[in-house]
Design a protein around this motif. Structure first.
Motif, short mmCIF file in Angstrom:
data_model
loop_
_atom_site.label_atom_id
_atom_site.label_comp_id
_atom_site.label_asym_id
_atom_site.label_seq_id
_atom_site.Cartn_x
_atom_site.Cartn_y
_atom_site.Cartn_z
N ASP A 146 0.74 -1.21 -0.15
CA ASP A 146 -0.10 -0.02 -0.01
C ASP A 146 0.76 1.08 -0.13
O ASP A 146 1.76 1.49 0.95
N MET A 147 0.83 2.20 -0.98
CA MET A 147 1.48 3.30 -1.16
C MET A 147 0.97 4.37 -0.54
O MET A 147 -0.18 4.61 -0.73
N ASP A 148 1.69 5.00 0.55
CA ASP A 148 0.81 6.25 1.17
C ASP A 148 1.75 7.56 0.77
O ASP A 148 2.77 7.77 1.19
N ALA A 149 1.06 8.21 -0.21
CA ALA A 149 1.94 9.31 -0.70
C ALA A 149 2.05 10.57 0.14
O ALA A 149 3.04 11.21 0.19
N ASN A 150 1.10 10.74 0.97
CA ASN A 150 1.04 11.79 2.07
C ASN A 150 2.38 11.63 3.08
O ASN A 150 2.67 12.82 3.31
N ALA A 151 2.39 10.46 3.29
CA ALA A 151 3.56 10.05 4.48
C ALA A 151 4.87 9.66 3.71
O ALA A 151 5.77 9.21 4.49
N ASP A 152 4.97 9.49 2.50
CA ASP A 152 6.06 8.90 1.71
C ASP A 152 6.23 7.69 2.51
O ASP A 152 7.73 7.38 2.77
N LEU A 153 5.51 7.00 2.42
CA LEU A 153 5.68 5.45 2.82
C LEU A 153 5.37 4.41 2.00
O LEU A 153 4.10 4.59 1.29
#
Length: 809
Positions: A146-153
């Protein structure tokens, strides 16, 4: 017109025309090569982006699978499972792989059972993770991303496998291991790996949102426009000319995993810049080519004459100013060559002299260590060196204990070799610690050494280093003259906690070292703010004490000493008192140690001796019969000055007999049996002065000095008298001291008698004399004159009848 100018005008067209033609051909060829290099650089950058993301995701997936199958994790998911082992496992794994910002164990509903996260990390929701519930429902062995763009995770989920899957038929026990992986290392890798071209690299999500932009191109279009542009562009790794951010650019895209697309953008203006530069260079070359021929004539002249003269002039100027001499390259057999050889030889000799001067200025000649002139620079360099927030720079101020005794008794040559041996040991110890940690040893002065170790994890590591330093210093030193053991005391100061500059750090370590000295030596102590306060207080007291001595603000009081069998006054003790306008009454216990350290004790001691002699002479002029006056002489005073001469002069000036004074010295003077101390004490005894041992029993009492010196009396310390009636140990010690003194023919004075019971016990033990509040408090000279008048006709204290009978008998 001169011939040189005519030749230059004729050759200018022949030089400029070929240069211009060559520049045009180079411009056309370079344009094609730049575009080809840009396309290859874009393709490589996209490939590296794909490879970097794959490496990151595959590594995280492997870690999640390894953690999901770990026994500690499985046991945490079982009935009544203990998650502490899983937390410790996650912590160790995070320490090994710091890019994993969070490792969680989630139940089937996404609730957190165990977690290890980086300090300050808040990228994971504290609520239940709905994606984890979906992964648990799948119950498959494959990881989910799962790519979390807001947290750069990048979050990686892996179902925990049931160890009894074959028996239960279930591949998962409903729990999930979740890793939150930072994407910043991937971004850093992309920055460093696509430096071969001047374009920009972007990572774009499926919805057109830009996840990463290296920032070397105009701003990307809005998400909707970017999504449409990528749809037209495709992922065939074929560059296309597009308007990107309103600027013509070459654009190439490549599809990555997890729904990402890597986009490489090369603005055309970045390619045209070298071409424009080439055009300018061509014009410039054409212009300067015309000047080249003119310059050749001057170069020819300069090579033969001007350049050698300039080199010789620079060397001569450097020699004249004392700076480092540059290399003299003038060679040959002509006059300039011979002059260059002379200057070259002079420069070599001067360089050797400069090295010797630098060695003398910045390095200790005995140990070869940096001296205090170089310490500041070395500490400044280490303080400016990079270190983590939890790392410290430790400075150890090491001082050898009782090193003066070796110099005084064995000579400075032996002392130097001892110091060299200890310094070599400490240097070897620091070398073993590793130079990469910024370790160095320096000689601060005398027997003081500074040891520095940088990038220590905490204060405990500094304490371990100090313990090893003290152990190394305490090892026996084998010399031809014998075997010697020298201990050391060390003070520890830490940067940046204790001080922010080299001088402050050295000062803090010095204060801590003196704290270790005062607490018994062969110790190390850390600097504390309390030491700074004590140092400030010490400076104030020292300053006020100097003022008091100059302004004659010191006073003397006198306390009677009586014979215990008759109660009559037999002597008195002069006690130094100081009342300051700002500090108020200051106890001798506070200011005497400071006077000893600062050297004021000699002036104070001489003042006390003269004041006592003058007072005894004054009492005699009043017709009184003064008794001997006991004067305390500091051990530091005896060790620093021969007192026999000054005391003899005072006795002669005031016309006093030697029995008018009694000198009280502490055991420490006699225990330090250096030839100088022995001679000074013996000289005082030879004058006919009575020598008393003050505070007997509190130091290292020894029959040796009692036998060696002409001691007349010992004074039992008040600490034994205070508990004489309550502690059998103190009574036994007092009994032993009195019996020993009687056996040696010495008188005994007991200090601090305050109770009748104490007096009775001391009489029974055979103590000769006593002083204390039971008889009288210390008093000024006027009041003591009244005591002298009364003592002439009656005892100072009534004596019981049985005591009088014993005295008469």
């Amino acid at each position: 017109m001169r011939l040189r100018a005519k030749l230059a005008l004729a050759l200018v067209p022949l030089v400029v025309a070929p240069v211009v033609a060559l520049g045009w051909l180079t411009w056309v060829s370079l344009q094609g090569k730049l575009e080809g290099q840009a396309e290859r650089g874009m393709a490589v950058a996209l490939m590296l982006a794909d490879q970097g993301l794959s490496d990151l995701a595959d590594g995280a997936a492997a870690s999640a699978e390894l953690l999901a199958s770990a026994p500690a994790v499985r046991s945490a998911t079982g009935p009544g499972g203990d998650t502490s082992a899983a937390v410790r496992l996650f912590d160790r794994y995070r320490t090994t792989y710091p890019d994993y910002l969070s490792i969680r164990l989630l139940d089937g509903a996404g609730g957190v059972l165990a977690q290890a996260a980086a300090i300050g990390f808040h990228g994971d929701s504290p609520l239940a993770d709905p994606y984890a519930a979906e992964v648990a429902a799948r119950a498959g062995p494959a990881p989910c991303f799962d790519m979390d763009a807001n947290a750069d995770l990048l979050r990686v989920y892996r179902a925990v496998q049931d160890p009894d899957a074959a028996a239960t038929g279930a591949a998962s026990n409903g729990h999930v291991v979740a890793l939150s992986v930072a994407l910043t290392p991937l971004y850093a890798r992309l920055v460093t790996e696509h430096l071969g071209w001047s374009g920009a690299l972007l990572l774009v999500q499926a919805d057109g949102e830009v996840l990463y932009d290296s920032g070397r191109a105009p701003l990307a279009p809005p998400p909707s426009v970017l999504r449409e542009t990528l749809g037209h562009l495709g992922t065939t790794l074929t560059p296309r000319r597009l308007g990107w951010g309103g600027e013509p650019s070459l654009v190439m895209a490549r599809a990555l995993r997890e729904g990402l697309t890597a986009v490489a953008v090369q603005p055309l203006r970045g390619l045209s810049h070298p071409l424009d530069t080439l055009a300018v260079q061509t014009v410039a070359i054409s212009f300067f080519s015309a000047l080249l021929l003119v310059a050749v004539l001057f170069i020819w002249l300069r090579r033969l004459v001007l350049r050698p003269l300039k080199s010789l002039r620079s060397a001569a100027r450097a020699i004249g100013t004392g700076r480092r001499v540059p290399p003299v390259t003038v060679r040959g057999d002509d006059e300039l060559g011979l002059l260059g050889a002379e200057l070259r030889e002079m420069a070599e000799r001067l360089g050797q002299y400069n090295e010797q001067i630098e060695q003398l200025a910045f390095y200790d000649q005995l140990t070869g260590l940096p001296n205090r002139n170089l310490i500041r620079d070395l500490l400044t360099q280490r303080m400016g060196a990079p270190r983590r927030a939890d790392e410290v720079l430790a400075l150890l101020f090491v001082d050898l204990d009782n090193f003066k005794q070796i110099n005084d008794n064995l000579g400075h040559a032996v002392g130097d070799r001892v110091l060299q041996t200890v310094a070599d040991r400490l240097q070897a110890l620091l070398d073993n610690e590793g130079l990469e940690q910024g370790a160095f040893l320096a000689r601060f002065g005398g027997d003081e050494l500074l040891a520095t170790m940088d990038r220590l994890p905490d204060a405990n590591a500094a304490a371990d280093l100090a313990a090893r330093v003290l152990a190394a210093a305490a090892e026996p030193v084998e010399l031809q003259e014998g075997r010697y053991v020298v201990t050391a005391s060390a003070g520890i100061a830490l940067y940046p906690q204790d001080a922010q500059d080299p001088d402050g750090l050295v000062r803090c370590a010095d204060l801590a070292m003196y704290r270790a000295k005062s607490e018994g030596r062969n110790l190390y102590r850390f600097f504390t703010p309390e030491l700074n306060m004590r140092a400030s207080e010490r400076l104030v007291i020292e300053h006020r004490l100097r003022h008091a001595l100059q302004a004659e603000r010191l006073t003397l009081q006198y306390q009677p000493i009586v014979a215990l069998d008759t109660g009559r006054l037999v002597a008195c003790e002069a006690l130094l008192r100081w009342r300051d306008d700002e500090l108020g009454p200051v106890s001798p216990a506070r200011f005497i140690p400071i006077a000893e350290e600062s050297g004021l004790i000699q002036d104070i001691g001489r003042w006390v001796l003269e004041a006592v002699c003058a007072q005894v002479a004054d009492w005699r002029r009043q017709g009184l019969a003064p008794r001997p006056v006991a004067v305390n002489v500091s051990a530091a005073h005896v060790q620093r000055e021969a007192l026999a001469g000054p005391v003899a002069g005072l006795l002669e000036r005031y016309r006093l007999e030697p029995d008018a004074l009694q000198l009280e010295i502490t055991e420490s003077v006699l225990m330090d049996l250096t030839p100088a101390n022995s001679a000074r004490v013996q000289a005082l005894s030879d004058l006919g002065l009575a020598i008393h041992i003050d505070d007997f029993g509190t130091g290292y009492s020894s029959l040796n000095y009692l036998r060696r010196f002409a001691i007349d009396c010992i004074k039992i310390d008040r600490s034994f008298v205070a508990n004489l009636c309550t502690r059998d140990e103190d009574r036994a010690l007092a009994t032993a001291m009195i019996a020993m003194a009687k056996a040696l023919g010495l008188a005994v004075v007991a200090e601090g008698i305050e109770e009748d019971a104490q007096l009775a016990v001391l009489r029974d033990l055979g103590c000769d004399f006593g002083q204390g509040y039971l008889f009288a408090k210390p008093m000024d000279p006027t009041d003591f004159a009244l005591v002298l008048e009364r003592a002439a006709i009656a005892p100072l204290r009534a004596v019981p009848a049985e005591a009088e009978g014993e005295a008469a008998g």
